[in-house]
Design a protein around this motif. Structure first.
Motif, mmCIF file in Angstrom:
data_model
loop_
_atom_site.group_PDB
_atom_site.id
_atom_site.type_symbol
_atom_site.label_atom_id
_atom_site.label_comp_id
_atom_site.label_asym_id
_atom_site.label_seq_id
_atom_site.Cartn_x
_atom_site.Cartn_y
_atom_site.Cartn_z
ATOM 1 N N GLU A 12 0.834 -1.203 0.000
ATOM 2 C CA GLU A 12 0.000 0.000 0.000
ATOM 3 C C GLU A 12 0.869 1.253 0.000
ATOM 4 N N TYR A 13 0.631 2.135 -0.959
ATOM 5 C CA TYR A 13 1.395 3.365 -1.096
ATOM 6 C C TYR A 13 0.493 4.437 -1.673
ATOM 7 N N LEU A 14 0.685 5.649 -1.203
ATOM 8 C CA LEU A 14 0.007 6.765 -1.831
ATOM 9 C C LEU A 14 0.867 8.001 -1.699
ATOM 10 N N THR A 15 0.650 8.935 -2.592
ATOM 11 C CA THR A 15 1.365 10.202 -2.576
ATOM 12 C C THR A 15 0.439 11.253 -3.149
ATOM 13 N N GLY A 16 0.604 12.485 -2.694
ATOM 14 C CA GLY A 16 -0.220 13.571 -3.216
ATOM 15 C C GLY A 16 -0.533 14.591 -2.152
ATOM 16 N N ASP A 17 -1.512 15.437 -2.460
ATOM 17 C CA ASP A 17 -1.953 16.499 -1.565
ATOM 18 C C ASP A 17 -3.058 15.952 -0.672
ATOM 19 N N ALA A 18 -2.754 15.811 0.601
ATOM 20 C CA ALA A 18 -3.701 15.208 1.547
ATOM 21 C C ALA A 18 -4.525 16.242 2.309
ATOM 22 N N SER A 19 -4.556 17.491 1.831
ATOM 23 C CA SER A 19 -5.221 18.539 2.598
ATOM 24 C C SER A 19 -6.691 18.749 2.260
ATOM 25 N N ASN A 20 -7.210 18.118 1.213
ATOM 26 C CA ASN A 20 -8.633 18.317 0.941
ATOM 27 C C ASN A 20 -9.462 17.631 2.028
ATOM 28 N N THR A 21 -10.698 17.969 2.137
ATOM 29 C CA THR A 21 -11.560 17.496 3.231
ATOM 30 C C THR A 21 -11.556 15.987 3.398
ATOM 31 N N GLY A 23 -9.138 13.940 2.304
ATOM 32 C CA GLY A 23 -7.800 13.372 2.271
ATOM 33 C C GLY A 23 -7.575 12.684 0.938
ATOM 34 N N ILE A 24 -6.636 11.738 0.904
ATOM 35 C CA ILE A 24 -6.395 10.966 -0.314
ATOM 36 C C ILE A 24 -6.426 9.484 0.024
ATOM 37 N N THR A 25 -6.692 8.670 -0.990
ATOM 38 C CA THR A 25 -6.872 7.233 -0.798
ATOM 39 C C THR A 25 -6.000 6.482 -1.793
ATOM 40 N N SER A 26 -5.413 5.377 -1.326
ATOM 41 C CA SER A 26 -4.599 4.535 -2.210
ATOM 42 C C SER A 26 -5.496 3.886 -3.265
ATOM 43 N N ALA A 27 -4.868 3.326 -4.302
ATOM 44 C CA ALA A 27 -5.617 2.704 -5.403
ATOM 45 C C ALA A 27 -6.553 1.601 -4.911
ATOM 46 N N SER A 28 -6.128 0.833 -3.910
ATOM 47 C CA SER A 28 -6.965 -0.259 -3.413
ATOM 48 C C SER A 28 -8.031 0.223 -2.437
ATOM 49 N N GLY A 29 -7.881 1.448 -1.930
ATOM 50 C CA GLY A 29 -8.821 1.974 -0.934
ATOM 51 C C GLY A 29 -8.506 1.535 0.478
ATOM 52 N N LYS A 30 -7.418 0.797 0.684
ATOM 53 C CA LYS A 30 -7.070 0.280 2.013
ATOM 54 C C LYS A 30 -6.236 1.239 2.840
ATOM 55 N N LEU A 31 -5.781 2.334 2.256
ATOM 56 C CA LEU A 31 -4.969 3.322 2.956
ATOM 57 C C LEU A 31 -5.510 4.703 2.631
ATOM 58 N N LYS A 32 -5.815 5.484 3.681
ATOM 59 C CA LYS A 32 -6.325 6.844 3.506
ATOM 60 C C LYS A 32 -5.536 7.767 4.426
ATOM 61 N N VAL A 33 -5.250 8.972 3.946
ATOM 62 C CA VAL A 33 -4.478 9.933 4.728
ATOM 63 C C VAL A 33 -5.081 11.323 4.571
ATOM 64 N N PHE A 34 -5.163 12.047 5.669
ATOM 65 C CA PHE A 34 -5.545 13.463 5.678
ATOM 66 C C PHE A 34 -4.484 14.204 6.463
ATOM 67 N N ALA A 35 -4.088 15.378 5.985
ATOM 68 C CA ALA A 35 -3.149 16.242 6.704
ATOM 69 C C ALA A 35 -3.644 17.675 6.584
ATOM 70 N N GLY A 36 -3.943 18.305 7.704
ATOM 71 C CA GLY A 36 -4.402 19.695 7.656
ATOM 72 C C GLY A 36 -5.100 20.112 8.925
ATOM 73 N N LEU A 37 -5.786 21.241 8.861
ATOM 74 C CA LEU A 37 -6.473 21.794 10.014
ATOM 75 C C LEU A 37 -7.843 21.167 10.203
ATOM 76 N N ARG A 38 -8.196 20.914 11.448
ATOM 77 C CA ARG A 38 -9.526 20.448 11.832
ATOM 78 C C ARG A 38 -9.968 21.244 13.060
ATOM 79 N N ASN A 39 -11.250 21.325 13.258
ATOM 80 C CA ASN A 39 -11.784 21.974 14.447
ATOM 81 C C ASN A 39 -11.375 21.178 15.673
ATOM 82 N N ASP A 40 -10.933 21.864 16.716
ATOM 83 C CA ASP A 40 -10.534 21.183 17.944
ATOM 84 C C ASP A 40 -11.724 20.414 18.506
#
Length: 133
Positions: A12-21, A23-40
């Motif tokens: 499982e590997y992914l790369t890209g901009d993870a800041s959208n609401t 996040g981003i998802t790997s091709a298989s859908g088994k890995l998801k990542v979000f990086a950015g601001l969230r409400n406390d």
């Protein structure tokens, strides 16, 4: 820049901009990542906390304590301490002091079958890197 690279397991590997609401998802859908601001997510009633502190300071000279060192509170004193935490000065739902504040979040979601194939122990290694501009 919220450009990320993330690996999970050996496939499982992914790369890209993870800041959208979402996040981003790997091709298989088994890995998801979000990086950015969230409400406390923590709710804190600062006004009620301060009112309760004032009530404790005012009540302290008249308090008695049991053998365990806990204060013995009558109904009036207990209500004086608890009521400001449950409602604001107008009797309404208290304001969340952290509502307009944000936390920087790095969220990784991995399907269990990606990380448990090597045995009963899960090891995690992560790093963040800042690129100087």
């Amino acid at each position: 820049s919220q450009q990320i690279q993330c690996w999970a397991g050996s496939d499982e590997y992914l790369t890209g901009d993870a800041s959208n609401t979402q996040g981003i998802t790997s091709a298989s859908g088994k890995l998801k990542v979000f990086a950015g601001l969230r409400n406390d997510p923590f709710f804190f009633n600062l006004e009620g906390f301060n009112a309760t502190v004032e009530a404790v300071v005012a009540a302290a000279p008249g308090l008695t304590f049991d053998d365990a060192g806990c204060p013995e509170l009558n109904a009036v004193t207990a209500a004086t301490l608890v009521d400001p935490l449950q409602t604001d000065a107008e009797g309404e739902t208290p304001a969340d002091f952290f509502a307009a504040l944000n936390v920087l979040s790095l969220v990784v979601q991995v399907d269990i079958d990606v990380v448990n194939s090597g045995g009963p122990i899960l090891g995690v290694w992560a790093s963040t890197h800042r690129v100087d501009s």
